[in-house]
Scaffold this active site. Structure first.
Site, PDB file in Angstrom:
ATOM      1  N   ALA A  72       1.966  49.409  19.264  1.00 51.78           N
ATOM      2  CA  ALA A  72       3.570  50.450  19.288  1.00 51.78           C
ATOM      3  C   ALA A  72       4.691  50.502  20.093  1.00 51.78           C
ATOM      4  O   ALA A  72       5.980  50.331  20.285  1.00 51.78           O
ATOM      5  CB  ALA A  72       2.729  51.791  19.250  1.00 51.78           C
ATOM      6  N   ARG A  85     -15.884  52.246   7.248  1.00 53.06           N
ATOM      7  CA  ARG A  85     -16.942  52.038   8.904  1.00 53.06           C
ATOM      8  C   ARG A  85     -17.446  53.311   8.466  1.00 53.06           C
ATOM      9  O   ARG A  85     -18.353  53.259   9.502  1.00 53.06           O
ATOM     10  CB  ARG A  85     -15.574  52.409   8.992  1.00 53.06           C
ATOM     11  CG  ARG A  85     -15.104  50.689   9.793  1.00 53.06           C
ATOM     12  CD  ARG A  85     -13.751  51.313  10.347  1.00 53.06           C
ATOM     13  NE  ARG A  85     -13.097  49.166  10.862  1.00 53.06           N
ATOM     14  CZ  ARG A  85     -12.801  49.692  11.460  1.00 53.06           C
ATOM     15  NH1 ARG A  85     -12.077  50.018  12.418  1.00 53.06           N
ATOM     16  NH2 ARG A  85     -12.175  48.103  11.513  1.00 53.06           N
TER      17      ARG A  85
END
Lengths: 243, 633
Positions: free
Chosen positions: B43, B329
């Site tokens: 990022a 998950r």
């Protein structure tokens, strides 16, 4: 498990360094080398002594940070492993182990086992990229790249920038590091256009930083945790002469 | 009071509309503005490079020796994009839907849609940079499947996708540092945020080699400093990952959203002993071919090969027949934890389950499996000394990704004006559970495509280069200096590492995969006690120059405060959703039971004073997706 460590201690860049001996008991053979250093440091701190400065981050062999020389083996006595992927099961109970920083003029020691490898970033800054700005890219599948080429480019691009190739080289050459980047980019159609200036500038920067010349001993390939082949040095040389 | 600034109009047109109407700055004037970017992962690097390409001045700070070492490097499996190259029915809409559902309907629709929309261009960008994604023999890009979806939309570069994407972003950043407007500050840590009249105007930075503390001024500040899963001590994160940058910003007024939503990754390697400093992740992609099982019998001492087929419980395939081993998950991790807690755990510490490739090898041959996962199997062998071609892998859930983070609006700007938060450091797209291969994506689109527009829009309304009052500067510097001096002066008998370990175990057992009120209350008072002891018993070795222990101590100090907020957040949410599972709130089948009527909001915390927080709520509205019970059965 018991080990005797001989660790390179050097207070600062300018200070004189030397090995210091530490006897450790109660080690576990599944500890990694950085975990052993954590263990040692906890002990030193409690004794009011200065802990060993060492850098280590991902501890899974991919960030390229932790490399040191263990008994003269750059990164690890194990094959294709980084220091953090080296566990004490590689040694025998009671062994004496020497730990020291990577040695190269272009990698000055900062403190104990910490070195400065920013020279590698400066090599990349001279063309180790494809000059595409955000937003300029064409549709991904408009650039076809054969499976084998993509795999070969990956093999070169897998470099983690740890500097083991430099540290093991008797000339402290960065040819494998630089060659891998040049090879990765020149192999791909989108990277070909800048090949000439890339190779000229990166090779010049390598010299500028004080890395030695490559005499093709092949030692670098042997210690590279990613198993990067010296064939990339050949590619670099070919690209250089072509340019 | 919570203004999300989501543009009006249909969801498909919001981002286009935003870009079409956002404010611009003339190219010649852009160089007058300076932006600070903290963090050089995907990022941060991509944002800094892109801003510099536009002509802004960018000062980049990282505590690493080189920007390339940021922890994005360790992501293995892949990056999602709705390219529909497989012709299997994928679309931006489906990806948007999968992500909102995957996050258990606790994310902001408009943000998620935009992420899916920008995923297309991101793959183009990465390919143009030379990222060597896997290819078919015909030269076209290859895809694979990840958890929580039924299409193949994951692009990958063997098991090192994060590393390859980071190389692309790093190279773009380094290129700008050579030819553009980026100035790179390595081995600097952000110690505090400079806020002047509710606007971010710079950071307090510490040079980690010399110890020198300085004030760095800018017209806007970007925090791309990653997640804080390392608060659990044992986690899949790198040793230096920390919460300090966002925590210090929080203490200066930036709201913190959903702090307790931490993802536990189902396929980490289990803990092997007390000395262990971290857990290593094995890519979720392994679940494409590996089958997860435990012995049906409790405390079964037999080796896996001696357990006959009918005495194995392939519990994910049994409980979730349509998603099987690729269940999301949160569900996979919790299911594993239940097996381990009910005495079906395997491995030396009985804290693992098996991930078995026997059937895949029999079906496709060892060579095919080696080709797909060779480097992961090698890594497994390096770490454990075991050969996964011959015996099943041992895997276990481990703290991994922070869905929570600093609260941001549609522009990725915090409530502190001019403070932008990108990637894992923010709360935005993943709701209460992140889908695999969406984190690389979010980090990239935040950096390359979103923040560039929104930062320009903000700067267009600002006068560039306003100097901060010298009195404020020297006060801020003093504050940080005093804070570090105080830590050094305690001279107790316990190291920062010991405090961190203790805090980690406390959080894992009391505010981990499964939570309940009385235990959370217990955790709260124990954290307070630990914090007290920290200021009394901490031992940090002397010295300002290269003192890793001092760095660690400051981060642990922040962790102790954040831990309290995590528990506070888990306590207030009296429902189960995604990764947040409250034992009191479950369906008869043991699945997470949401309470949409009361809890369809994102918790947004304001810092009042040390250890005191005030809750605000961002109500979530679902205009396009019908909120339903999340089923993967």
């Amino acid at each position: 498990m018991k080990l005797t460590l001989q660790v390179w201690r050097q207070a600062s860049a300018k200070a004189k360094g030397g090995f210091e001996k530490y006897a450790l008991e109660g080690l576990d053979e599944n500890m990694s080398v950085p975990e052993m250093l954590d263990f040692l440091n906890e002990k030193l701190i409690k004794e009011g002594k200065d802990p060993v400065a060492f850098e280590s981050d991902c501890r899974e062999g991919i960030c390229g940070q932790c490399g040191i020389a263990i008994n003269g083996h750059v990164q690890s006595p194990e094959k294709r492993a980084t220091t953090c992927q080296t566990h004490l099961r590689s040694f025998r109970d009671g062994d004496e182990i020497h730990l020291e920083p990577f040695r190269a003029a272009a990698f000055p020691i900062k403190k104990d086992l910490c070195i400065d490898r920013t020279a590698l970033d400066r090599i990349i800054s001279k063309g180790g990229f494809i000059g595409v700005n955000t937003g300029q890219a064409p549709e991904a599948n408009s650039i076809l790249i054969g499976h084998e080429t993509a795999e070969a480019a990956f093999d070169a691009a897998a470099c983690i920038g740890c500097g083991a190739c430099v540290a093991v080289c008797k000339n402290a050459s960065a040819a494998l590091f630089t060659g891998a980047k040049i090879s990765h980019l020149s192999m791909l159609p989108q990277g070909k256009l800048e090949s000439k200036t890339r190779v000229q500038q990166m090779v010049a920067q390598m010299d500028e930083e004080g890395f030695g010349s490559c005499t093709f001993t092949g030692a670098c390939e042997k210690v590279c945790p990613q198993g990067i082949s010296v064939a990339h040095i050949v590619t670099m040389n070919r690209e250089f002469w072509k340019s | 009071m919570i203004a999300t600034k989501i543009p009006n109009g249909p969801i498909q047109e919001k981002w286009t509309q935003y870009k079409a109407t956002s404010k611009l700055i003339n190219p010649a004037n852009r160089r007058k503005y300076k932006v600070i970017v903290v963090g050089t992962g995907l990022a941060g690097s991509s944002c800094a490079a892109s801003l510099s390409e536009l002509g802004f001045q960018v000062d980049v700070f990282t505590f690493h020796e080189s920007p390339r070492r940021a922890h994005s490097v360790a992501a293995q499996g892949g990056i999602n994009a709705a390219k529909d190259y497989k012709n299997d029915g994928d679309s931006i809409w489906r990806m948007f839907y999968d992500t909102v559902k995957g996050g258990d309907f606790r994310s902001r629709e408009a943000n998620v849609y935009r992420m899916a929309e920008c995923s297309l261009a991101l793959i183009d960008q990465a390919v143009a940079q030379g990222v060597p994604f896997a290819r078919e023999y015909s030269g076209y890009l290859s895809n694979r499947s990840f958890g929580g979806v039924q299409v193949s939309r994951t692009f990958y570069a063997r098991g090192q996708t994060g590393q390859q994407l980071l190389q692309g972003a790093y190279q773009a950043l380094i290129r700008q540092s050579a030819v553009g407007n980026v100035s790179l500050h390595t081995r600097y840590e952000m110690m505090d945020l400079v806020v002047v009249e509710n606007k971010a105007k710079g950071i307090v930075a510490r040079n980690l080699d010399t110890g020198e503390i300085s004030i760095q001024e800018a017209d806007a500040v970007v925090l791309a400093t990653g997640g804080y899963g390392k608060i659990y001590y044992l986690s899949t994160l790198a040793m230096n990952c920390n919460a300090s940058a966002i925590w210090r910003a929080h203490k200066r007024g930036a709201h913190f959203a959903a702090p307790s939503w931490t993802q536990f990754h189902p396929t980490s390697l289990p803990q092997m002993g007390d000395y262990q400093s971290k857990l290593t992740l094995m890519s979720e992609s392994l679940r494409n071919d590996g089958r997860i099982w435990v012995p049906k019998k409790e405390h079964d001492p037999r080796a896996p090969k001696d357990i006959p087929e009918e005495e194995r419980d392939y519990y994910l395939e049994r409980k979730y027949p349509s998603y099987g081993n690729l269940a999301p998950r949160d569900i996979s991790s919790r299911a594993a934890k239940e097996q381990i807690d009910s005495n079906h755990g395997v491995g030396p510490m009985k804290n693992a389950v098996y991930l078995d490739f026997k059937d895949a090898i029999a079906r496709d041959g060892k060579a095919a499996i080696e080709k797909r996962y060779g480097n992961l199997f090698d890594m497994y062998k390096k770490i454990t000394g075991m050969n996964a071609y011959e015996q099943p892998m041992l895997i276990s859930p481990a703290a991994h990704f922070s869905m929570g983070g600093l609260w941001v609006d549609y522009e990725l700007m915090s409530n502190v004006q001019g403070l932008f938060v990108l990637g894992e450091a923010n709360f935005a797209d993943h709701g209460a559970n992140r889908l695999g291969a969406n984190s690389l994506l979010q980090a990239c689109v935040d950096g390359y495509f979103i923040s560039t527009h929104t930062i320009m829009n903000y700067l267009a309304g600002e006068t560039p280069n306003v100097k901060i009052d010298q009195a404020i500067v020297s006060n801020l510097k003093k504050e940080t200096e005093n804070r570090l001096a105080k830590l050094l002066a305690i001279k107790g008998n316990k190291t920062a590492e010991e405090f961190h370990k203790e805090l980690g175990i406390l959080l894992y057992t009391k505010c981990g995969l499964i939570r309940e009120k009385p235990i959370l209350l217990e955790a709260k008072s124990q954290i307070l006690a630990l914090q007290k002891s920290f200021y009394k018993d901490l031992l940090v070795p002397e010295g300002q120059q290269i003192n890793f222990e001092l760095e660690k101590a400051a981060r642990v100090e922040d962790y102790l405060e954040l831990a309290l907020l995590i528990v506070e957040d888990a306590l207030q949410r009296e429902e189960s959703c995604g990764a947040h599972f409250r034992k009191e709130y479950q369906t008869t089948e043991g699945e997470a039971k949401r309470n949409d009527e009361e809890y369809q909001y994102v918790s947004v915390w304001e810092s009042i004073e040390k250890n005191v927080f005030k809750l605000h709520k961002e109500q979530l509205e679902f205009e396009y997706i019908k909120v339903s019970e999340r089923s993967y059965k």
